[in-house]
Design an enzyme around this catalytic site. Sequence first.
Site, PDB file in Angstrom:
ATOM      1  N   HIS A 304       9.775  -2.612 -11.819  1.00  0.00           N
ATOM      2  CA  HIS A 304       8.530  -3.286 -12.207  1.00  0.00           C
ATOM      3  C   HIS A 304       7.934  -2.503 -13.365  1.00  0.00           C
ATOM      4  CE1 HIS A 304       4.640  -5.207 -12.172  1.00  0.00           C
ATOM      5  NE2 HIS A 304       5.010  -6.012 -11.188  1.00  0.00           N
ATOM      6  N   ASP A 352       8.853  -8.807  -4.977  1.00  0.00           N
ATOM      7  CA  ASP A 352       9.727  -9.980  -4.849  1.00  0.00           C
ATOM      8  C   ASP A 352      10.838  -9.713  -3.835  1.00  0.00           C
ATOM      9  OD1 ASP A 352       8.367 -11.472  -6.853  1.00  0.00           O
ATOM     10  OD2 ASP A 352       9.409 -10.339  -8.393  1.00  0.00           O
TER      11      ASP A 352
END
Length: 410
Positions: A304, A352
């Site tokens: 990320h 996710d």
Amino acid sequence: MHPDPTRTDLLSARDTCEILGINQATLYAYVSRGLLESRPGPDHRSRLYSRQDVERLAQRKQAGRGAARGAAQSLDRGLPVLETRISLIRPDGPYYRGKSAIAAVHDGATLEDIARLLWDCGEQDPFAVEIDPHWPATVAAIAGDARLPPLERAMSAIPLLALEVRHSFNSAPRVRHEIAATLLRHNAALLVSQAPFAGPVHRLLAQCWRPDDEVFAELVRAALVVCADHELNVSAFAARVVASTGAHLHGTVCSGLAALSGPRHGGATARAHALIADAGEAPSVRDFIATRWQRGDDLPGFGHALYPHGDPRAAEILARLRETQTDSPMMSRLEEIIAVAEEISGQRPNIDLLLASICQVHGLPATPALVMFAAGRLAGWLAHALEQQALGRLIRPRASYTGVTPSLEE
């Protein structure tokens, strides 16, 4: 200080082009657009240009390049472009109006608690308003059609629900908070094709997927809280732009759902779900991950940009899975995937992957992962919409044109 004897206040076309870094055709275009003024030269055929005007234009161009570059970088996790009081991203996770999202999970907060905080409701509880347990006739067929994909079902019904709201353009905060609360519940029910539900959203979702499983319901609660907002992500920014036009809250929610439907945003949960399944079925998890990485494929659900040392939201959900799934073969496989992926790529799991992991470990398809994301994030979209409309300003950025230059004949 004596003036430079070689300096003249008038420049030839050649010198002007050199200072500005342009060709003569562009110079003539500048003159026609009023950016520069030309004067007759000594032979009445050439043209001269004021040095002061040329140097001023050169400075503007240089500043413009820097501004354009900064603006372009800002559009991809770069410099901040808007002020907000809603959420702050720090290495230890998002903060909602100064309060840690991770701490809120530990404190037992529900999505409704977080919504009240994000919307700055104060002592008001907009969720205390009664909700009709039946869908209006205009949306009943769509809302109850479980064959439709969740986002499409919600995006189809929400504009029609707006027609039922008498005060959709009312600017009073109390009224807007109540509209937002009903909309949060309606969206969650639409995502799972259920009737409107007056209880907590996490219980509605958990009951649909794993009835009477309290441990699972707690996982869903935690997921909704950490997903509630994440500053100016793609869907929040889309909702905020629409809100800046004065559109009603239902319209802003639809824009957020539309942005979320893209494979590089909400679709990432499905890709992460597939990665876990494919790695688990491979003869060797290590070989599977290594082959993907070596041929240049990404690892959906890992890494990320805003959390280079790991996504704290994912770490929180992973810790809860570890506590409740100690004897699960699927959990063991997931642990191996995470360990191997970090060893080979240096990347740690993001939210996710953990939304997808909740589904994989509990024998669910990928869809509930996206639904959890959409149901939770709607609280944040509404917060951004409310904040933007309170500012009363339109979001209207400019573009840097890089296409064909119009011909002078035109």
